[in-house]
Write an enzyme that holds these catalytic residues in place. Structure first.
Site, PDB file in Angstrom:
ATOM      1  CG  HIS A 132       3.976  -5.788  -1.301  1.00 60.97           C
ATOM      2  ND1 HIS A 132       4.430  -7.073  -1.507  1.00 60.97           N
ATOM      3  CD2 HIS A 132       3.158  -5.848  -0.214  1.00 60.97           C
ATOM      4  CE1 HIS A 132       3.898  -7.865  -0.605  1.00 60.97           C
ATOM      5  NE2 HIS A 132       3.129  -7.145   0.197  1.00 60.97           N
ATOM      6  CD  GLU A 134       6.600  -5.904   1.381  1.00 62.14           C
ATOM      7  OE1 GLU A 134       5.734  -5.087   1.734  1.00 62.14           O
ATOM      8  OE2 GLU A 134       6.465  -7.131   1.522  1.00 62.14           O
TER       9      GLU A 134
HETATM   10  O1  TA6 Z   1       3.835  -6.927   3.044  1.00 59.58           O
HETATM   11  C1  TA6 Z   1       3.449  -8.083   3.668  1.00 59.58           C
HETATM   12  C2  TA6 Z   1       1.959  -8.261   3.544  1.00 59.58           C
HETATM   13  O2  TA6 Z   1       1.288  -7.158   4.090  1.00 59.58           O
HETATM   14  C3  TA6 Z   1       1.573  -9.588   4.191  1.00 59.58           C
HETATM   15  O3  TA6 Z   1       0.967  -9.431   5.439  1.00 59.58           O
HETATM   16  C4  TA6 Z   1       0.792 -10.332   3.141  1.00 59.58           C
HETATM   17  O4  TA6 Z   1      -0.484 -10.657   3.378  1.00 59.58           O
HETATM   18  C5  TA6 Z   1       1.167  -9.631   1.880  1.00 59.58           C
HETATM   19  O5  TA6 Z   1       1.565  -8.329   2.170  1.00 59.58           O
HETATM   20  C6  TA6 Z   1       0.397  -9.784   0.601  1.00 59.58           C
HETATM   21  O6  TA6 Z   1      -0.679  -8.904   0.542  1.00 59.58           O
HETATM   22  P1  TA6 Z   1      -1.652  -8.907  -0.709  1.00 59.58           P
HETATM   23  O7  TA6 Z   1      -2.731  -7.921  -0.365  1.00 59.58           O
HETATM   24  O8  TA6 Z   1      -0.848  -8.488  -1.902  1.00 59.58           O
HETATM   25  O9  TA6 Z   1      -2.158 -10.327  -0.859  1.00 59.58           O
END
Ligand code: TA6
Length: 290
Positions: free
Chosen positions: A159, A262
């Site tokens: 991520h 990602e």
């Molecule tokens: O990868 C995108 C995502 O899934 C979004 O939907 C967003 O909410 C983000 O990741 C952040 O997630 P987190 O759990 O790290 O706050």
């Protein structure tokens, strides 16, 4: 111990591996196997983004760098009480090996230590190994091995938060003609016609195995994201309202200086791993002039 690495204890009992070699500096939190910093010494600008008010706490993910999402990406498929993006990013890992490579880069190998609480969330046993190579590029390989007698399914992803001049200045390429699922549009699908530019919240999962690029004219550079065994790419920016509501996205406009691209496998690209078999997903980040 390899001379380019140092283990340090920092805030709230979190331990970090600091790497400083002839090519780059990096820092890896043992909680989450999380690269929270990497910068090649040749780079004029930072490459990864890290929030100025990221939370360094036991059991919480760090906002920035390279959080590891595993063994599910996003919400747990059936139980909403389990933590988003899986537990790998919030539990302890340990260092197995560190090697100084001939080209000046440093390789470290980590394994996740499953806690009792997270083991209860799974019906299978596994081994998870993360290899990180810190040099002029940053390389990550996450290998899952099935130690059970039946197959299991995972979704996964890096991520990664990239540092950019401004979200309105950049474009993401490499995803043209890929099918997407749009989280903002109630998981509707479509085909991306052009390179991606941003003027609002954006949260799409692409079915794609190609390398991707973040082109940033103001910084006069392109960040190349190489992918291996990854059939999904997620592109995300929260935009202002969501960023301010999150509480750990930094000062007022800090969110404008990041984009997540990602390398992942999720939704229909989730992976089945058969008994005694392994699966690896890898990604490599590097910077070139435009
Ligand atoms: O990868 C995108 C995502 O899934 C979004 O939907 C967003 O909410 C983000 O990741 C952040 O997630 P987190 O759990 O790290 O706050």
């Amino acid at each position: 111990m390899n001379k380019s690495i140092k283990i340090i204890d920092e805030v709230d009992g979190l331990q970090f591996i600091e790497i400083d070699n002839s090519l780059a500096v990096a820092r890896v939190a043992l909680q989450g196997g999380h690269v929270d910093w990497w910068r090649p010494k040749s780079a004029k600008q930072d490459v990864l983004w890290r929030s100025s008010n990221a939370r360094y706490e036991k059991g919480r993910s760090i906002r920035g760098g390279v959080p590891i999402c595993w063994p599910w990406f996003g919400k747990h498929p059936t139980d909403g009480s389990f933590c988003a993006h899986g537990f790998a990013r919030v539990i302890p890992w340990k260092l197995l090996e560190s090697v100084q490579l001939k080209n000046g880069a440093t390789k470290i190998v980590l394994t996740m230590i499953p806690t009792e609480a997270v083991t209860k969330q799974l019906t299978y046993s596994f081994e998870l190994i993360l290899t990180i190579i810190v040099g002029e590029s940053l390389y990550l390989n996450l290998e899952t091995t099935n130690l059970s007698d039946s197959p299991f399914v995972i979704s996964e992803g890096y991520h990664t938060y990239f540092y950019i001049s401004d979200i309105k200045n950049i474009k993401v390429t490499g995803l043209e003609n890929s099918t997407y699922t749009d989280k903002i549009d109630n998981f509707g699908s479509g085909i991306e016609k052009k390179s991606i530019t941003f003027n609002n919240e954006f949260d799409r999962v692409y079915t794609n195995s190609n390398d991707c690029y973040i082109e940033d004219e103001k910084f006069n550079r392109v960040i190349t994201i190489k992918k291996s065994n990854s059939n999904s790419t997620v592109v995300w920016t929260p935009w202002e309202e969501k960023a301010l509501a999150m509480g750990d996205m930094g000062e007022k406009d800090e969110w404008r200086r990041m984009v997540c691209v990602e390398t992942a496998n999720l939704l229909e690209n989730s992976v089945v791993i058969y008994p005694k078999m392994s699966h690896s997903i890898a990604t490599e980040y590097s910077v070139q002039e435009l």
